[in-house]
Design an enzyme around this catalytic site. Sequence first.
Site, PDB file in Angstrom:
ATOM      1  CB  CYS A 154      -0.978   0.137   1.485  1.00 34.47           C
ATOM      2  SG  CYS A 154      -2.219  -1.302   1.743  1.00 34.47           S
ATOM      3  CG  HIS A 155       0.139   3.988   1.899  1.00 36.16           C
ATOM      4  ND1 HIS A 155      -0.350   2.712   2.709  1.00 36.16           N
ATOM      5  CD2 HIS A 155      -0.342   4.362   1.146  1.00 36.16           C
ATOM      6  CE1 HIS A 155      -1.474   3.751   2.258  1.00 36.16           C
ATOM      7  NE2 HIS A 155      -1.336   4.516   1.321  1.00 36.16           N
TER       8      HIS A 155
END
Lengths: 190, 425
Positions: A154-155
């Site tokens: 995701c990040h």
Amino acid sequence: MASEVEDTSRRDFLVIAGNAFAAVGAAATLWPFVAQMNPDAGAQALASVEIDLSPVKEGQAITAMWRGKPIFIRNRTADEIKAAETVPVADLPDPSARNDLLPEATPALDTNRVKEGKDNWLILVGICTHLGCIPKGQAMADTRGDFGGWFCPCHGSHYDTSGRIRKGPAPRNLEVPPYEFVSDTKIKIG
Amino acid sequence: MEHSSSYEPKSSFAKWWDDRLPIARLMHGQFVDFPTPRNLNYLWTFGGILTFCLVAQIATGIVLAMHYQPSAADAFNSVEAIRRDVNYGWMIRNFHAVGASMFFIAVYIHIFRGLYYGSYKAPREVLWILGVLIFLVMMATAFMGYALPWGQMSFWGVTVITNLFSSLNEIIPGVGTAVVEWLWGGYSVSGTTLNRFFSLHYLLPFVLFGLVALHIWALHVAGQNNPTGLDIKTKSDAVPMYPYAVAKDAVGLFAFLILFAWFVFFLPDYLGHADNYTEANPLVTPPHIVPEWYFLPFYAILRAIPSKLGGVIAMFSAIAVLVFVPWLDTSRVRSAKYRPLYKWFFWLLVISCVGLGYLGAKPPEGAYVIWSRIFTIYYFAHFLLIMPIVGLIETPKTLPKSISASVLPSGSGAPQGAVTAPETR
């Protein structure tokens, strides 16, 4: 005969006392409407799960469920254990072991994140401490990030082979849930 | 705008009613003969377009709620049933889903219009702040609405965004976790969470409706701004709202509806994400979580900051800073049309926001992160440094003498007849 000043202060007292009671009453009425949003009795019932580890070969990993959360169970190789044990705690972004059974101040040594004598078994809550995604790294074909543990797509958080954050935005190491070995090849989480 | 309604009850019933509840008089005064600046351009039609969007979302939403099941087991299938089985469900659902995007297109144009022409400056500060609140509630409503189809993006979008609050743990340990579990009603996002989101998604549009009423009220106290940024000084600066502004709003609305209908009928899923047609699965995170396009600039700001709490603070500050814009702008001139220096910075802000929107959809690595940081820095510098400084050092262009002087040929007096009796000209 009471003076006017005394009358005023009596009146002030009544107004303040009356308003204070009204405020307490309002707060007491409001509270159930706020508290109803918290996890209910069904969600709170601390369900514990037992997991058989015998089918998990060295280098393999399985994912179990506990309280609606994924639990990562990895049977680490000797190289992975060595890599995890040789990192100095000073190099870690999060110095706490994040082991639910140990105090918060426990240093994030690999030995504080596994059971003694069972250091090949790494048991973690498989939720990225950044924003709650499930990191990649459980399946053999997954990318495991720069430190060979898990990688959150995701990040971009990288976790090492002890599930500790090494690079990226996540603030904390992956949490170690409360668990115990009930037999040599079986654990109970919760 | 002080002006009295020219309403005259025509029938004896209307007169009887007017003496008891003068609502027709109020509406006539505010929406028929209300004085609007005569030089409004098409950017001023977005207020009306947004009102239409809100009403359309409420109307289609009420219909969808008649067929939707807010439970983890049935939500996904009930949305599919709406698209396939319910009579005209496909159309109403598309109107609602596309409508959210259209609502945001319109609101972004509306906000940038306000920024360009200085519509936030005195005496319109409260009007502007109400607008920021509307924007905030709109975002909350859209976010909860996107959760309802219970696809993978719904589920993981909710997980990521609700987890933002866990960063409070870095201020007071334990508080963040408590807040997040309170929001979820459990230890992870579940059907319980979906259920409460549905309830709030139904509530918030009515909160929006109230805020919009206040927004319009505040607008009708100060009167509309206009491309020159000048106040209405004489009667010839204004035209009555009906038919002039209403007709122009209608043209703008119909043009907007063509775009709207094109998406609804030909590209209903273009603005969404394919992963949301996979049912929510708490064990598998999609490789690439992206929010809906209208959140991307803020998502890019969140990811530009290499700290969890810092990212969350920056993201919320990006909206909060708008509240202070009326006081950050030190210029005496409202409209950027007469601000030769500020005008360039305005377009830099637009480029930054569009750039952040593009970067928000890209993976958080390499040059994408660097550019996100550059644009994020510009975004905040624009409001906190450029607005105050440029207002002080800039020499504005000469302003026209009045609104009419800016649009009518010089020398000719204002055609008064146009104001009072357009049909007799």
